[in-house]
Write a protein that holds these residues in place. Structure first.
Motif, PDB file in Angstrom:
ATOM      1  N   ARG A  32       0.821  -1.224   0.000  1.00 47.78           N
ATOM      2  CA  ARG A  32       0.000   0.000   0.000  1.00 47.78           C
ATOM      3  C   ARG A  32       0.853   1.271   0.000  1.00 47.78           C
ATOM      4  O   ARG A  32       0.566   2.220  -0.717  1.00 47.78           O
ATOM      5  CB  ARG A  32      -0.926   0.015   1.214  1.00 47.78           C
ATOM      6  CG  ARG A  32      -2.037  -0.997   1.137  1.00 47.78           C
ATOM      7  CD  ARG A  32      -2.863  -0.982   2.430  1.00 47.78           C
ATOM      8  NE  ARG A  32      -3.705  -2.141   2.538  1.00 47.78           N
ATOM      9  CZ  ARG A  32      -4.951  -2.201   2.101  1.00 47.78           C
ATOM     10  NH1 ARG A  32      -5.485  -1.155   1.509  1.00 47.78           N
ATOM     11  NH2 ARG A  32      -5.658  -3.298   2.246  1.00 47.78           N
ATOM     12  N   ILE A  72       2.381   1.919  -3.388  1.00 44.85           N
ATOM     13  CA  ILE A  72       1.362   2.377  -4.334  1.00 44.85           C
ATOM     14  C   ILE A  72       1.059   3.855  -4.092  1.00 44.85           C
ATOM     15  O   ILE A  72       0.966   4.642  -5.038  1.00 44.85           O
ATOM     16  CB  ILE A  72       0.088   1.511  -4.238  1.00 44.85           C
ATOM     17  CG1 ILE A  72       0.392   0.090  -4.742  1.00 44.85           C
ATOM     18  CG2 ILE A  72      -1.062   2.138  -5.040  1.00 44.85           C
ATOM     19  CD1 ILE A  72      -0.677  -0.932  -4.423  1.00 44.85           C
ATOM     20  N   ARG A  88       1.680   6.922  -6.726  1.00 44.60           N
ATOM     21  CA  ARG A  88       0.616   7.823  -7.184  1.00 44.60           C
ATOM     22  C   ARG A  88       1.094   9.272  -7.173  1.00 44.60           C
ATOM     23  O   ARG A  88       0.748  10.048  -8.056  1.00 44.60           O
ATOM     24  CB  ARG A  88      -0.638   7.647  -6.332  1.00 44.60           C
ATOM     25  CG  ARG A  88      -1.389   6.376  -6.692  1.00 44.60           C
ATOM     26  CD  ARG A  88      -2.757   6.295  -6.080  1.00 44.60           C
ATOM     27  NE  ARG A  88      -3.467   5.166  -6.667  1.00 44.60           N
ATOM     28  CZ  ARG A  88      -3.971   4.164  -5.961  1.00 44.60           C
ATOM     29  NH1 ARG A  88      -3.894   4.155  -4.645  1.00 44.60           N
ATOM     30  NH2 ARG A  88      -4.580   3.176  -6.576  1.00 44.60           N
ATOM     31  N   LEU A  91      -0.925   2.867 -13.743  1.00 38.05           N
ATOM     32  CA  LEU A  91      -0.836   2.495 -12.336  1.00 38.05           C
ATOM     33  C   LEU A  91      -2.215   2.238 -11.742  1.00 38.05           C
ATOM     34  O   LEU A  91      -2.468   1.177 -11.172  1.00 38.05           O
ATOM     35  CB  LEU A  91      -0.108   3.582 -11.537  1.00 38.05           C
ATOM     36  CG  LEU A  91      -0.011   3.323 -10.029  1.00 38.05           C
ATOM     37  CD1 LEU A  91       0.797   2.068  -9.735  1.00 38.05           C
ATOM     38  CD2 LEU A  91       0.586   4.527  -9.325  1.00 38.05           C
ATOM     39  N   ILE A 135      -3.735  -1.527 -11.033  1.00 38.92           N
ATOM     40  CA  ILE A 135      -4.004  -1.976  -9.659  1.00 38.92           C
ATOM     41  C   ILE A 135      -5.459  -2.423  -9.530  1.00 38.92           C
ATOM     42  O   ILE A 135      -5.746  -3.512  -9.040  1.00 38.92           O
ATOM     43  CB  ILE A 135      -3.695  -0.847  -8.638  1.00 38.92           C
ATOM     44  CG1 ILE A 135      -2.216  -0.464  -8.654  1.00 38.92           C
ATOM     45  CG2 ILE A 135      -4.174  -1.223  -7.239  1.00 38.92           C
ATOM     46  CD1 ILE A 135      -1.260  -1.490  -8.134  1.00 38.92           C
ATOM     47  N   ILE A 183       2.146  -5.289 -10.729  1.00 41.23           N
ATOM     48  CA  ILE A 183       0.975  -4.416 -10.701  1.00 41.23           C
ATOM     49  C   ILE A 183      -0.290  -5.271 -10.604  1.00 41.23           C
ATOM     50  O   ILE A 183      -1.160  -5.016  -9.772  1.00 41.23           O
ATOM     51  CB  ILE A 183       0.934  -3.496 -11.951  1.00 41.23           C
ATOM     52  CG1 ILE A 183       2.235  -2.686 -12.089  1.00 41.23           C
ATOM     53  CG2 ILE A 183      -0.282  -2.594 -11.923  1.00 41.23           C
ATOM     54  CD1 ILE A 183       2.583  -1.815 -10.902  1.00 41.23           C
ATOM     55  N   SER A 194      -0.632  -6.881  -7.034  1.00 41.05           N
ATOM     56  CA  SER A 194      -0.675  -6.047  -5.824  1.00 41.05           C
ATOM     57  C   SER A 194      -2.011  -6.104  -5.096  1.00 41.05           C
ATOM     58  O   SER A 194      -2.067  -6.398  -3.902  1.00 41.05           O
ATOM     59  CB  SER A 194      -0.326  -4.607  -6.173  1.00 41.05           C
ATOM     60  OG  SER A 194       1.007  -4.542  -6.619  1.00 41.05           O
TER      61      SER A 194
END
Length: 189
Positions: free
Chosen positions: A8, A11, A15, A28, A32, A139, A142
């Protein structure tokens, strides 16, 4: 176990890193959310994520290239909705979501190698020493890994990934006999 999933924190950091880059934001966030293989993700069209009226769809279901089966209608989360509205609202319904610089000429989405280079670049920007542990598959993996960690429901993850067997999904997630025994130890009836 294959390539490592992102956690997390990674990620969230990514972002921030990709903000302002349309291709990267879309790769992305949709990567995800939708948990698609690279080939299926790269081949998404604007019509897969935006209704003809111009509103962002609530979910996406695609026919998988590898298996020929349709995925479940995967929900599009807020980060993806924002990126879609921001970057795709003026695009034609038949265009690929993931258009590269040469797409105006080739009318094709980015290639596997370009997507792979992008992911490796992200890992370097995160400051990771060994980027070889990560790929486009990281990706896809995840959200599936996060769902498994929270629920321990291999069958639900199998369905979300569109895989045919719990055995394959267990191997994909890296579920070992030791991790199964740890689960057994954690439950006392």
């Amino acid at each position: 176990m294959g390539k490592r999933p992102l956690n997390r924190e990674q990620i969230q950091q990514l972002r921030k890193i990709v903000e302002g880059n349309p291709l990267h934001e879309l790769l992305l966030n949709l990567g995800i959310d939708l948990m698609l293989r690279s080939s299926d993700l790269r081949n998404l069209r604007v019509s897969d994520v935006i209704n003809p009226s111009g509103t962002v769809k609530e979910s996406v279901s695609v026919k998988q290239i590898k298996t020929g089966k349709r995925t479940l209608a995967m929900p599009i989360m807020e980060n993806s909705k924002t990126a879609i509205a921001k970057h795709l609202s003026d695009r034609s319904q038949d265009e690929f979501v993931f258009s590269g610089n040469k797409s105006n000429y080739t009318k094709r989405p980015i290639c596997t190698q370009q997507y792979s280079r992008i992911v490796k670049g992200w890992m370097k920007k995160l400051g990771l020493e060994d980027v070889s542990e990560f790929s486009t598959h990281s990706i896809r993996k995840s959200k599936a890994s996060a769902i498994y960690e929270e629920t321990h429901d291999v069958d639900a993850v199998r369905r979300l990934l569109g895989q045919s067997s719990v055995t394959a999904t267990s191997a994909y997630l890296g579920v070992t006999d030791n991790s199964a025994l740890e689960l057994a130890k954690s439950i006392n009836l």
